[in-house]
Scaffold this motif. Structure first.
Motif, short mmCIF file in Angstrom:
data_model
loop_
_atom_site.label_atom_id
_atom_site.label_comp_id
_atom_site.label_asym_id
_atom_site.label_seq_id
_atom_site.Cartn_x
_atom_site.Cartn_y
_atom_site.Cartn_z
N SER A 42 0.83 -1.20 0.00
CA SER A 42 0.00 0.00 0.00
C SER A 42 0.87 1.25 0.00
N ILE A 43 0.40 2.26 -0.72
CA ILE A 43 1.06 3.56 -0.80
C ILE A 43 0.01 4.64 -0.62
N ARG A 44 0.31 5.60 0.24
CA ARG A 44 -0.60 6.73 0.45
C ARG A 44 0.18 8.02 0.30
N MET A 45 -0.35 8.92 -0.49
CA MET A 45 0.24 10.25 -0.65
C MET A 45 -0.81 11.30 -0.34
N GLN A 46 -0.41 12.29 0.44
CA GLN A 46 -1.29 13.41 0.76
C GLN A 46 -0.59 14.71 0.40
N LEU A 75 -3.51 1.95 -3.62
CA LEU A 75 -3.02 3.31 -3.79
C LEU A 75 -4.04 4.32 -3.29
N SER A 76 -3.55 5.37 -2.63
CA SER A 76 -4.43 6.42 -2.14
C SER A 76 -3.75 7.77 -2.36
N LEU A 77 -4.47 8.69 -2.98
CA LEU A 77 -3.97 10.05 -3.19
C LEU A 77 -5.01 11.03 -2.66
N GLU A 78 -4.61 11.81 -1.66
CA GLU A 78 -5.46 12.85 -1.11
C GLU A 78 -4.86 14.19 -1.49
N PHE A 79 -5.63 14.99 -2.20
CA PHE A 79 -5.12 16.25 -2.71
C PHE A 79 -5.88 17.40 -2.09
N ASN A 80 -5.19 18.16 -1.26
CA ASN A 80 -5.78 19.33 -0.62
C ASN A 80 -5.18 20.63 -1.11
N GLY A 81 -4.37 20.54 -2.17
CA GLY A 81 -3.77 21.73 -2.73
C GLY A 81 -4.75 22.46 -3.62
N LEU A 82 -4.33 23.63 -4.09
CA LEU A 82 -5.16 24.41 -5.00
C LEU A 82 -4.81 24.05 -6.43
#
Length: 207
Positions: A56-60, A198-205
């Motif tokens: 598993s890979i998680r990116m925030q 895979l998990s990608l959480e994007f809180n950028g603009l």
């Protein structure tokens, strides 16, 4: 022709060489360069995923800060090629080390074009915590320079690598992490490794 002055020769560290001449290691005009650099943080994880060791890979992404976690540790045993240093430190400090030492050469050519050794100097700061085979350490870098010696201690925790970094706006003209570029890269990775969570959480603009 001016006379050669050996006293003017300046020996640069690997990190300083990357920071002064980034164009030698990457294309500064590459669209979404910041997002491409962020994906380089996963090259070790992807290599291990080929053998099922990483599952598993998680990116925030929060603005210009990136947090990564995957469930296998960078190696913490002594690097025999660089005595006094762990393999994890070699990955993070030596240009091309994480690519040249891949167990699966296709990872080096497809998913590690730039590598951790170039990503690190391009960051204003990077912190890495590693648990690997009953051992633990935490490292901090500022502009690619390691801030304290690596001390490896016993640990009774599951293997994993946690990495947080922010790209240095003084050396990257466009530090914006683009959601569409990252999601496309994650989709490509998922296509190659469908068993990987895979998990990608994007809180950028998104620009």
């Amino acid at each position: 022709m001016s006379e050669f002055d050996p006293n003017r020769i300046e020996v640069l560290s690997a990190s300083e060489a990357v920071r002064r001449r980034p164009g030698m290691y990457m294309d500064p005009e590459l669209p979404g360069l910041a997002s491409v650099l962020a994906m380089q943080s996963l090259c070790h994880a992807v290599d291990e995923a080929m053998d099922g060791r990483c599952t598993s890979i998680r990116m925030q992404v929060d603005g210009e800060r990136v947090s990564v976690h995957y469930d296998c540790g960078m190696p913490l045993h002594v690097d025999h090629e660089y005595p006094g240093r762990t393999v994890a430190e070699t990955f993070l400090r030596i240009l091309g080390a994480c690519s040249s030492r891949k167990k699966h050469i296709e990872i080096g050519s497809q998913f590690c074009q730039i590598g951790l050794g170039v990503l690190n100097p391009m960051c204003a700061e990077m912190e890495v915590e590693i648990v690997d085979e009953g051992h633990w350490t935490r490292l901090r870098f500022e502009r690619g320079v390691q801030q304290w010696p690596c001390v490896v201690q016993p640990a009774d925790r599951p293997d994993g690598t946690w990495m947080e970094f922010s790209l240095d706006t003084s050396v990257i003209a466009d530090p914006v992490l683009r959601e569409e570029t990252l999601r496309a890269a994650f989709a490509d990775l998922q296509l190659h490794l469908p068993q990987l969570a895979l998990s990608l959480e994007f809180n950028g603009l998104t620009p």
